[in-house]
Scaffold this motif. Structure first.
Motif, PDB file in Angstrom:
ATOM      1  N   VAL A 273       1.000  -1.415   0.208  1.00 20.24           N
ATOM      2  CA  VAL A 273       0.013   0.086   0.024  1.00 20.24           C
ATOM      3  C   VAL A 273       0.766   1.270  -0.249  1.00 20.24           C
ATOM      4  O   VAL A 273       1.817   1.245   0.835  1.00 20.24           O
ATOM      5  N   LEU A 274       0.202   2.167  -0.881  1.00 20.23           N
ATOM      6  CA  LEU A 274       1.121   3.628  -0.627  1.00 20.23           C
ATOM      7  C   LEU A 274       0.294   4.420  -0.153  1.00 20.23           C
ATOM      8  O   LEU A 274      -0.916   4.589  -0.672  1.00 20.23           O
ATOM      9  N   GLN A 275       0.847   5.001   0.812  1.00 24.79           N
ATOM     10  CA  GLN A 275      -0.156   6.007   1.720  1.00 24.79           C
ATOM     11  C   GLN A 275       0.413   7.434   1.379  1.00 24.79           C
ATOM     12  O   GLN A 275       1.347   7.865   1.538  1.00 24.79           O
ATOM     13  N   THR A 292       4.655   0.200   2.501  1.00 20.92           N
ATOM     14  CA  THR A 292       4.740  -0.862   3.080  1.00 20.92           C
ATOM     15  C   THR A 292       5.715  -1.921   2.430  1.00 20.92           C
ATOM     16  O   THR A 292       5.612  -2.253   1.204  1.00 20.92           O
ATOM     17  N   GLY A 293       6.645  -2.531   2.960  1.00 17.07           N
ATOM     18  CA  GLY A 293       7.703  -3.263   2.512  1.00 17.07           C
ATOM     19  C   GLY A 293       9.025  -3.130   3.097  1.00 17.07           C
ATOM     20  O   GLY A 293       9.030  -3.093   4.115  1.00 17.07           O
ATOM     21  N   ARG A 294      10.153  -2.904   2.286  1.00 15.46           N
ATOM     22  CA  ARG A 294      11.488  -2.877   2.819  1.00 15.46           C
ATOM     23  C   ARG A 294      11.617  -1.613   3.785  1.00 15.46           C
ATOM     24  O   ARG A 294      11.293  -0.637   3.627  1.00 15.46           O
ATOM     25  N   GLU A 295      12.156  -2.131   5.349  1.00 19.17           N
ATOM     26  CA  GLU A 295      12.585  -1.029   6.151  1.00 19.17           C
ATOM     27  C   GLU A 295      13.802  -0.715   5.928  1.00 19.17           C
ATOM     28  O   GLU A 295      14.758  -1.089   5.209  1.00 19.17           O
ATOM     29  N   ILE A 296      14.166   0.674   6.385  1.00 20.25           N
ATOM     30  CA  ILE A 296      15.259   1.250   6.356  1.00 20.25           C
ATOM     31  C   ILE A 296      16.026   0.763   7.827  1.00 20.25           C
ATOM     32  O   ILE A 296      15.548   1.276   8.993  1.00 20.25           O
ATOM     33  N   PRO A 297      17.003   0.199   7.859  1.00 17.02           N
ATOM     34  CA  PRO A 297      17.932  -0.274   9.017  1.00 17.02           C
ATOM     35  C   PRO A 297      18.236   0.907   9.836  1.00 17.02           C
ATOM     36  O   PRO A 297      18.553   2.028   9.046  1.00 17.02           O
ATOM     37  N   LYS A 298      18.152   0.909  11.036  1.00 23.92           N
ATOM     38  CA  LYS A 298      18.277   2.139  12.045  1.00 23.92           C
ATOM     39  C   LYS A 298      19.614   2.788  11.905  1.00 23.92           C
ATOM     40  O   LYS A 298      19.503   4.029  11.872  1.00 23.92           O
ATOM     41  N   GLY A 345       7.553  -2.905   9.297  1.00 17.74           N
ATOM     42  CA  GLY A 345       7.202  -3.136   7.653  1.00 17.74           C
ATOM     43  C   GLY A 345       6.650  -1.785   7.174  1.00 17.74           C
ATOM     44  O   GLY A 345       6.045  -1.925   5.926  1.00 17.74           O
ATOM     45  N   LYS A 346       6.638  -0.702   7.750  1.00 17.94           N
ATOM     46  CA  LYS A 346       6.301   0.455   6.849  1.00 17.94           C
ATOM     47  C   LYS A 346       7.425   1.439   6.980  1.00 17.94           C
ATOM     48  O   LYS A 346       8.137   1.611   8.072  1.00 17.94           O
TER      49      LYS A 346
END
Ligand code: ADP
Length: 356
Positions: A273-275, A292-298, A345-346
């Motif tokens: 989903v694109l929000q 929703t998909g790949r997260e950015i590592p901290k 996941g977002k």
């Protein structure tokens, strides 16, 4: 607080001036004292007038001038070595800096080095050297990345062109190699455009071509422009915002939404989903674009805005790590900021644009 600082600084500069004045006064005083002493000795011992008569005034003045000059010159040579020592140290350090030694730092020992004005001067110098060093590091970092990013597609184009030239390929292979050459050439061209755009924006200090426009309509248009990409991944849209007007550079902000939506599509899982949201505070307009998909590592959160940085290498060939640098530069030129958040996941990029 600032006024107290300025007043302290004025006081310590006055103290340093007084100290230097005292040294010069002492220097003149000692010279005159010694020259006077010599004159007294010569008059007392009839050295100026060997016959015992009264010395002629012009004779006294002549000797006074000669002795004072000779003594003054001697004392200056001796004392200047001491008093010019800090200045020579500063000149040496400046020269080293001018020749590219950005690790150069200044420090003086003893009570001189602890004087507030000297501390202020050395701190300013060291800060300047540090900042120049950082700029140099960024420049060479940029050149390294730039060369690397450009070299990869060029090597690939050259390799496949050589294979085509050698001949003996099936029609299918020829088509495949030509497709790769075409893709890589477009990638190169996009990268060159992006780098040029970024350089232009980074060199700009004043926002130009400011007009008032409907920012909601602009975002809807950008979503439509990238329709083929998000339909291909079967992404659904969650667009919920009212109509907002904004004063800014229309062309540049369009680039911001296109880059952020392009990333959102690229890093979404298929069927995600694109929000899109726009909210308002008394000072700011906040546009959020989420996926929703790949997260950015901290640990990569701070680096994603750096030129050529790609946290997720799995999509490396679909980008060049310049998109977010452009977004950040444009938003900062508008006096705003970009706040990324990623988890569960977002991933959401909130663009905060100041009103007015
Ligand atoms: P790229 O050309 O790789 O997209 P960007 O500067 O646009 O370069 O982004 C830098 C990096 O930030 C990407 O490589 C990716 O790792 C991360 N990133 C950017 N947007 C998203 C997103 N919406 N979701 C997850 N990761 C993202």
């Amino acid at each position: 607080m600032k006024r107290a600082d300025a007043s302290n600084r004025r006081k310590s500069r006055f103290a340093l001036t007084a100290l230097f004045s005292a040294v010069i006064f002492l220097f003149i005083f000692v010279t005159s004292l010694i020259a006077g002493g010599i004159m007294l000795y010569m008059v007392r011992h009839d050295r100026l007038t060997p016959g015992g008569t009264r010395p002629r005034p012009e004779m006294v003045i002549f000797h006074m001038v000669v002795w004072s000059t000779a003594l003054g010159a001697l004392l200056s040579v001796l004392l200047s070595r001491i008093s010019l020592y800090p200045i020579n140290r500063v000149i040496d350090a400046m020269n080293r800096l001018a020749h590219g030694d950005f690790k150069t730092r200044l420090a003086f020992g003893g009570s001189f080095g602890r004087h507030p004005t000297v501390v202020e001067a050395t701190d300013s110098f060291n800060h300047m050297a540090e900042e120049l060093g950082k700029t140099e590091m960024l420049r060479s970092d940029f050149v390294n990345h730039f060369s690397h990013e450009f070299k990869t597609p060029i090597v690939s184009i050259a390799g496949f062109a050589d294979l085509l030239l050698e001949g003996g390929l099936t029609e299918e292979e020829q088509q495949e190699y030509l497709r790769i050459i075409s893709e890589e050439s477009h990638r190169l061209s996009d990268m060159a455009t992006n780098v040029l755009d970024l350089t232009k924006i980074e060199n700009q200090t004043i926002l130009t071509d400011v007009t008032e426009f409907n920012i909601s309509e602009q975002i809807r248009n950008c979503i439509l422009m990238l329709e083929s990409k998000w339909t291909e991944k079967e992404l659904s849209l969650d667009v919920d915002f009212g109509e907002y007007q904004y004063r800014g550079n229309r062309r540049m902000l369009r680039q911001v939404w296109l880059n952020l939506i392009d990333n959102a599509v690229k890093f979404s899982d298929p069927g995600g989903v694109l929000q899109f949201r726009i909210t308002e505070t008394p000072e700011n307009l906040i546009v959020s674009i989420g996926d929703t998909g790949r997260e950015i590592p901290k640990e990569s959160m701070e680096d994603i805005f750096r030129k050529f940085y790609q946290a997720d290498k799995s999509h490396a060939t679909q980008g060049n790590g310049i998109g977010l640098s452009i977004v950040k530069a444009i938003v900062e030129l508008h006096g705003g900021k970009v706040i990324p958040s990623s988890g569960g996941g977002k991933t959401v990029f909130a663009v905060v644009l100041p009103k007015g």
